[in-house]
Design a protein around this motif. Structure first.
Motif, PDB file in Angstrom:
ATOM      1  N   THR A 190       0.835  -1.202   0.000  1.00  0.00           N
ATOM      2  CA  THR A 190       0.000   0.000   0.000  1.00  0.00           C
ATOM      3  C   THR A 190       0.868   1.249   0.000  1.00  0.00           C
ATOM      4  O   THR A 190       0.621   2.193  -0.748  1.00  0.00           O
ATOM      5  CB  THR A 190      -0.930   0.000   1.232  1.00  0.00           C
ATOM      6  N   ALA A 248      -2.018  -6.095  -2.062  1.00  0.00           N
ATOM      7  CA  ALA A 248      -2.249  -4.674  -1.806  1.00  0.00           C
ATOM      8  C   ALA A 248      -2.588  -3.932  -3.093  1.00  0.00           C
ATOM      9  O   ALA A 248      -3.528  -3.138  -3.135  1.00  0.00           O
ATOM     10  CB  ALA A 248      -1.027  -4.046  -1.134  1.00  0.00           C
ATOM     11  N   GLN A 258      -6.366  -0.791   2.320  1.00  0.00           N
ATOM     12  CA  GLN A 258      -5.654   0.407   1.886  1.00  0.00           C
ATOM     13  C   GLN A 258      -6.182   1.637   2.622  1.00  0.00           C
ATOM     14  O   GLN A 258      -5.411   2.469   3.114  1.00  0.00           O
ATOM     15  CB  GLN A 258      -5.791   0.607   0.378  1.00  0.00           C
TER      16      GLN A 258
END
Length: 166
Positions: free
Chosen positions: A77, A139, A153
């Motif tokens: 992220t 991610a 996220q």
């Protein structure tokens, strides 16, 4: 003659709400990468045997599969947020998603790829290295899928902003 000087200690404060000082997404991404590399790799010459060798060749803390996986999600992220050299994680996620959404598997969308990664992460106990890599891939895919998949996220970035590190 004896002269006495009295100095006041510098005031300690959290400037602008930044608990860790100025870190930024790139700094956190770098720190998480160090954690992943240090926490999943066996030191050279240790042979993997506990207690083998001297103190120099031992891991102090080793990440479990779950810890590596979720650290990978956080790192992935922040790779996307930081940009620059960290875009590699997003590019890998895009490549994986294209394999499944390109028509070779019928009508599959990003949600299907996200579901597949989540199933792999839940049902298989991967080695810490593979779990970290899967977390980094997840991610990127989850961020692009949106909806419920974008929740990790959103939590990571909201928490980072609240702490003042991003």
């Amino acid at each position: 003659m004896f002269t006495q000087h009295l100095a006041a200690a510098q005031e300690i404060s959290v400037a602008g709400g930044r608990i860790l000082g100025t870190v930024g997404a790139g700094g956190i991404a770098t720190a998480l990468t160090v954690i992943l590399v240090a926490g999943i790799r066996e030191p050279k010459g240790s042979g993997g045997a506990p207690g083998g060798g001297g103190k120099k060749g031992r891991i102090r803390k080793k990440l479990t599969s779950d810890q590596a996986q979720w650290t990978g999600v956080a790192a992935g992220t922040l790779y996307m947020t930081a940009g620059s050299i960290w875009t590699v994680g997003g590019n890998l996620s895009d490549a994986l998603a294209t394999v499944f959404t390109g028509g070779g598997f019928g009508s599959a969308g990003m949600g299907a790829v996200s579901l597949g990664l989540a199933a792999l992460m839940y049902f298989r106990e991967l080695t810490p290295g593979k779990a970290a890599f899967t977390g980094i891939l997840a991610a990127g895919v989850w961020a692009k899928a949106g909806g419920l998949w974008g929740l990790p996220q959103a939590l990571i970035l909201t928490g980072g902003h609240a702490l003042g590190i991003i």
